[in-house]
Design a protein around this motif. Structure first.
Motif, PDB file in Angstrom:
ATOM      1  N   LYS A 227       0.831  -1.186   0.000  1.00 36.17           N
ATOM      2  CA  LYS A 227       0.000   0.000   0.000  1.00 36.17           C
ATOM      3  C   LYS A 227       0.870   1.241   0.000  1.00 36.17           C
ATOM      4  N   ARG A 228       1.887   1.189   0.828  1.00 38.72           N
ATOM      5  CA  ARG A 228       2.744   2.351   0.889  1.00 38.72           C
ATOM      6  C   ARG A 228       3.788   2.226  -0.203  1.00 38.72           C
ATOM      7  N   ARG A 229       3.780   3.175  -1.085  1.00 40.14           N
ATOM      8  CA  ARG A 229       4.703   3.098  -2.200  1.00 40.14           C
ATOM      9  C   ARG A 229       6.028   3.707  -1.830  1.00 40.14           C
ATOM     10  N   LYS A 230       7.052   3.158  -2.392  1.00 40.56           N
ATOM     11  CA  LYS A 230       8.358   3.769  -2.219  1.00 40.56           C
ATOM     12  C   LYS A 230       8.536   4.778  -3.340  1.00 40.56           C
ATOM     13  N   ILE A 231       8.113   5.953  -3.035  1.00 41.10           N
ATOM     14  CA  ILE A 231       8.141   6.951  -4.102  1.00 41.10           C
ATOM     15  C   ILE A 231       9.448   7.707  -4.074  1.00 41.10           C
ATOM     16  N   GLY A 232      10.228   7.449  -3.043  1.00 42.30           N
ATOM     17  CA  GLY A 232      11.476   8.200  -2.908  1.00 42.30           C
ATOM     18  C   GLY A 232      12.342   8.106  -4.143  1.00 42.30           C
TER      19      GLY A 232
ATOM     20  N   HIS B 136      11.455   7.695  -7.204  1.00 46.03           N
ATOM     21  CA  HIS B 136      10.963   8.475  -8.338  1.00 46.03           C
ATOM     22  C   HIS B 136      11.173   9.955  -8.101  1.00 46.03           C
ATOM     23  N   THR B 137      10.954  10.388  -6.880  1.00 49.84           N
ATOM     24  CA  THR B 137      11.141  11.816  -6.649  1.00 49.84           C
ATOM     25  C   THR B 137      12.596  12.186  -6.808  1.00 49.84           C
ATOM     26  N   ALA B 138      13.466  11.279  -6.339  1.00 50.17           N
ATOM     27  CA  ALA B 138      14.886  11.580  -6.508  1.00 50.17           C
ATOM     28  C   ALA B 138      15.207  11.674  -7.995  1.00 50.17           C
TER      29      ALA B 138
ATOM     30  N   ASP C 181      13.160  12.387 -10.260  1.00 51.06           N
ATOM     31  CA  ASP C 181      12.522  13.576 -10.808  1.00 51.06           C
ATOM     32  C   ASP C 181      13.410  14.792 -10.611  1.00 51.06           C
TER      33      ASP C 181
ATOM     34  N   PHE D  27       3.533   5.894 -16.252  1.00 51.97           N
ATOM     35  CA  PHE D  27       3.179   7.125 -16.950  1.00 51.97           C
ATOM     36  C   PHE D  27       3.976   8.334 -16.504  1.00 51.97           C
ATOM     37  N   PRO D  28       4.101   8.566 -15.197  1.00 56.85           N
ATOM     38  CA  PRO D  28       4.891   9.742 -14.800  1.00 56.85           C
ATOM     39  C   PRO D  28       6.346   9.655 -15.249  1.00 56.85           C
ATOM     40  N   ASN D  29       6.920   8.453 -15.178  1.00 57.24           N
ATOM     41  CA  ASN D  29       8.295   8.307 -15.651  1.00 57.24           C
ATOM     42  C   ASN D  29       8.390   8.516 -17.143  1.00 57.24           C
TER      43      ASN D  29
END
Lengths: 192, 372
Positions: A20-25, A27-29, A31, A150-152
């Motif tokens: 449930k909790r995504r490791k978005i770190g 992607h933001t890095a 980004d 998609f965001p990537n």
């Protein structure tokens, strides 16, 4: 090289989808990195470096006797030099560099084609989200971005567009200089 | 920088020991950070700190470590976030120790994930009205959904920029669902919209288009047009390619004409011409293909015709530009020009007849090929 990267990132993405909790770190890095990296494409210095490298690479490539292929060769050389200039931070640049090594193994393409065709027909009949179709088209346009989120994909497209713009600027400048460099007749030295 | 050391020296040992738990890290880093900007004074500060902290061996160790690691960005970046607020602490150590414990719990908070952090952070209790309060994000920009309402905001921002936490802290906005799913959805949506905005700036003519589908259309069209441009330019470059060899320097130094005139008197060495002979003979088969190219590509025809005289007048380039010769064979005007210029060039030559013989031979060979 590109395959390793893609597999790593894809497994990560699978994990994130499961939890449930995504490791978005990550992607933001990425980004932040790519947003920062998108800017250098516009600088003059980068363009000059690219032009020089492109000219050197073109000198080194052997011109094929069959002329129709020469344009393709030039295009490939230009793309490769562009990918090198990207310093491997983006997926499309790695895919371009890996293209050469694979030497276009047609077996892979032949295998995948029928599968994709089946999927596409069923998906088309079932649902037609315009965004998804266009996403697919875009992912085919940007090299090496077939299966990313998609965001990537948007991020890669961003960087790819800036890089392409720089490539067009540099190549047009080179072409112009080359074509304008010829009038060396003693009578008209003032062409340049 | 040096004043840091002075304040450290002024403090009592007890105070210093108190510091060492949490703030010492920060202050040591800050002093190092201050000093690292001017590398020459870093050693001085270090020495003075060493001297000052007689009993504070831990502090000295910290400073030593910090000095060693000051160059590693990863180590400095978490501390940099603290250093921004640290310099005031050096001057007034008393009020600061209370806010200082906050940086420490951060790493533990970061592991919790996308949830409302109220139950975990006692500091939020004072700010929140009720347990189910959904706060408007404090100091959040429209595009930035990842800032939490932390009192030391700048620290939080820099802290999130560093890669300590894997999770994004999201606060639910007022009047929005607080479900973890929807929070994650919102984060994802905002990421996408942020990137769409970037792309809008990149792709020209997208200002009026809203919506993903339209934007994607524009992006696709733009990428396709750029790729087509690259194709066209590569074709153009391929046609002009033989010129690359000798015009590279000219390109970048923009001395097209002087280069031509400089090379002119230097010509006439027979060895060059013999080299040219050997060089050219194997390439006769390229003549036909290049001839085909010239007839095939119309826009570059003019350019090619104009390139005739240029290579001809530069004898050194004969070695390289043999292919260029062969390119321009089919045009009759070229032959006329060529022979004129050839005569002009080799006016002062040692052996004027020799090259002209050769060139005529080349022309004949070219004609033969063309007829085939």
């Amino acid at each position: 090289m590109a395959s390793f990267d893609s597999s790593d990132s894809e497994t990560l993405r699978e994990q994130s989808n499961h939890k449930k909790r995504r490791k978005i770190g990550h992607h933001t890095a990425a980004d932040h990195n790519s947003a920062a990296a998108a800017v250098p494409w516009r600088s003059d210095a980068e363009q000059r470096i690219y032009s020089r490298r492109l000219v050197e690479a073109l000198r080194r490539t052997p011109l094929s006797p069959a002329r129709p292929r020469a344009a393709g060769q030039v295009r490939e050389t230009a793309d490769r030099v562009l990918a090198v200039a990207a310093r491997g931070r983006t997926r499309w640049s790695r895919a371009i560099l890996a293209r050469r090594r694979k030497l276009w193994t047609h077996h892979e393409k032949a295998k995948k084609a029928p599968r994709n065709g089946l999927k596409r027909t069923t998906e088309r009949t079932n649902r037609l989200p315009a965004v998804q179709k266009k996403t697919r088209v875009l992912s085919r346009l940007v090299p090496g971005c077939q299966k990313i989120s998609f965001p990537n994909l948007l991020e890669e497209a961003m960087d790819y567009i800036s890089a392409l713009e720089m490539q067009v600027r540099a190549m047009s400048a080179i072409a112009e200089l080359l074509s304008a460099a010829e009038p060396r007749r003693p009578e008209s030295p003032a062409a340049r | 920088m040096l004043h840091c050391a002075n304040t450290l020296g002024d403090m009592t040992v007890l105070e210093r020991m108190k510091w060492q738990e949490e703030e010492a890290f920060c202050s040591g880093f800050s002093s190092v950070f201050c000093s690292s900007s001017s590398s020459s004074s870093s050693l001085h500060v270090h020495d003075s700190i060493m001297l000052a902290a007689e009993s504070g061996s831990a502090l000295a160790e910290v400073v030593a470590q910090a000095n060693v690691q000051a160059h590693a960005q990863a180590h400095v970046s978490p501390s940099i976030s603290r250093t921004f607020s640290c310099p005031p602490t050096l001057v007034e150590p008393d009020p600061k120790p209370k806010p200082k414990p906050k940086p420490k719990p951060k790493p533990t908070d970061s592991s919790i994930g996308i949830k409302k952090r109220k139950p975990d952070n006692p500091k939020f209790v004072a700010e929140n009205d009720s347990s189910k309060d959904k706060r408007i994000k404090v100091g959040a920009d429209d595009g930035e959904s990842k800032i939490t309402g932390h009192p030391n905001r700048e620290e939080e921002d820099t802290k999130q920029n560093s890669k300590v936490s894997d999770y994004i802290h999201v606060r639910a906005r007022r009047g929005q669902a607080t479900d973890s799913h929807s929070l994650a959805e919102r984060v994802r949506r905002e990421k996408i919209s942020e990137r769409m905005k970037y792309l809008q700036d990149l792709v020209p003519g997208c200002n009026k288009i809203t919506g993903k589908a339209g934007m994607l259309d524009e992006i696709i069209n733009y990428v396709q047009s750029l790729q087509r441009q690259v194709e066209f330019l590569s074709m153009k470059l391929a046609a002009v390619n033989p010129r690359l060899d000798f015009s590279v320097d000219d390109l970048f130094h923009k001395e097209v004409v002087p280069a031509c005139s400089v090379n002119f008197p230097n010509m006439g060495v027979p060895s060059d011409i013999t080299n040219y002979l050997q060089f050219n003979l194997p390439q006769q088969q390229q003549i036909a293909s290049y001839g085909g190219l010239v007839t095939g590509i119309n826009p570059s025809d003019m350019g090619l015709r104009r390139t005739i005289s240029a290579p001809v007048s530069m004898p050194e380039t004969y070695l390289h530009s043999s292919s260029c010769f062969t390119q321009t064979l089919p045009s009759s005007t070229w032959e006329g020009d060529f022979q004129n210029i050839c005569n002009f060039d080799f006016d002062q030559a040692r052996s004027p007849s020799f090259p002209s013989q050769f060139f005529s031979g080349l022309v004949e060979a070219g004609n033969l090929k063309m007829e085939m």
